[in-house]
Design a protein around this motif. Structure first.
Motif, short mmCIF file in Angstrom:
data_model
loop_
_atom_site.label_atom_id
_atom_site.label_comp_id
_atom_site.label_asym_id
_atom_site.label_seq_id
_atom_site.Cartn_x
_atom_site.Cartn_y
_atom_site.Cartn_z
N SER A 35 0.86 -1.18 0.00
CA SER A 35 0.00 0.00 0.00
C SER A 35 0.90 1.23 0.00
O SER A 35 2.13 1.11 -0.01
N ASN A 36 0.32 2.40 0.06
CA ASN A 36 1.12 3.63 0.12
C ASN A 36 2.04 3.66 1.33
O ASN A 36 3.12 4.21 1.27
N TRP A 43 -4.62 0.69 -1.81
CA TRP A 43 -3.88 1.97 -1.82
C TRP A 43 -3.59 2.45 -0.41
O TRP A 43 -2.47 2.77 -0.08
N TYR A 63 2.21 10.35 -1.57
CA TYR A 63 0.77 10.46 -1.72
C TYR A 63 0.35 11.65 -0.87
O TYR A 63 0.36 11.59 0.35
#
Length: 192
Positions: A35-36, A43, A63
């Motif tokens: 994921s980020n 995400w 992000y």
């Protein structure tokens, strides 16, 4: 003298090709992705899938309003540990050399049940166990995997702020499509 230089270049070329194949060869262990924040997931949210015993990754992501560096390791087949350093781009400037406010975090996820037919994989975990706990959250998540498709649904407290879910489709072993529903409230993340 020229012959030795040519041989050295040739060996270096073979080594670089071998390294490229080793690093970018698609395999089933690469089907999962971070994921980020670095843990196995969509995400923003985790899934109940695990990288595998001794597998993991090191990476960075940007992000807005965050920039993260992470190191992830699935220490055992049922436990995933993620070390993360997150810079808050909307946080106060500490100094020109240090940059903006940064948060150190340790995330832990435990696999409670591995998928068996239609009974999903179940996992529970906590984000930001130690440190400032700005991004702290407890969560539980279920994931159903059917060949190239994976469906996840879960609930998280604090920062995760409620129910979340998503779908992942592995187009090829190295290319994925991800979509998720997120109740995440970024303005609630205060730094400094």
């Amino acid at each position: 003298m020229r012959r030795f230089a040519w041989l050295r270049c040739r060996r270096l070329g073979f080594f670089l090709i071998f390294l490229f194949i080793l690093l970018f060869h698609p395999s089933s262990s690469l089907a999962l992705s971070p994921s980020n924040a670095g843990f196995t997931g969509l995400w923003e949210y985790p899934t109940a899938e695990m990288p595998g015993d001794g597998a993991g990754w090191i990476g960075t992501s940007w992000y807005y309003p965050y920039r993260s560096m992470y190191a992830n390791l699935s220490w055992l087949p049922w436990m995933e540990i993620n070390l993360r350093l997150t810079e808050f781009e909307t946080g106060p400037l500490i100094s020109p050399g240090y940059g903006r406010y940064k948060d150190k975090a340790l995330d832990v996820k435990l696999l409670l049940h591995k998928q068996n037919n239609f009974v999903p994989s179940l996992a529970g975990g906590v984000l930001d166990v130690m440190g400032t706990k700005i991004m702290k959250s407890w969560y539980g998540v279920a994931t159903w995997r059917f060949d190239a498709w994976a469906f996840s649904a879960g609930y998280g407290t604090d920062r995760m702020n409620g129910f979340f879910g998503g779908v992942q489709y592995d187009i090829t072993p190295w290319l994925e499509f991800k979509a998720e529903y997120s109740p995440l409230d970024y303005p609630q993340d205060k730094a400094g």
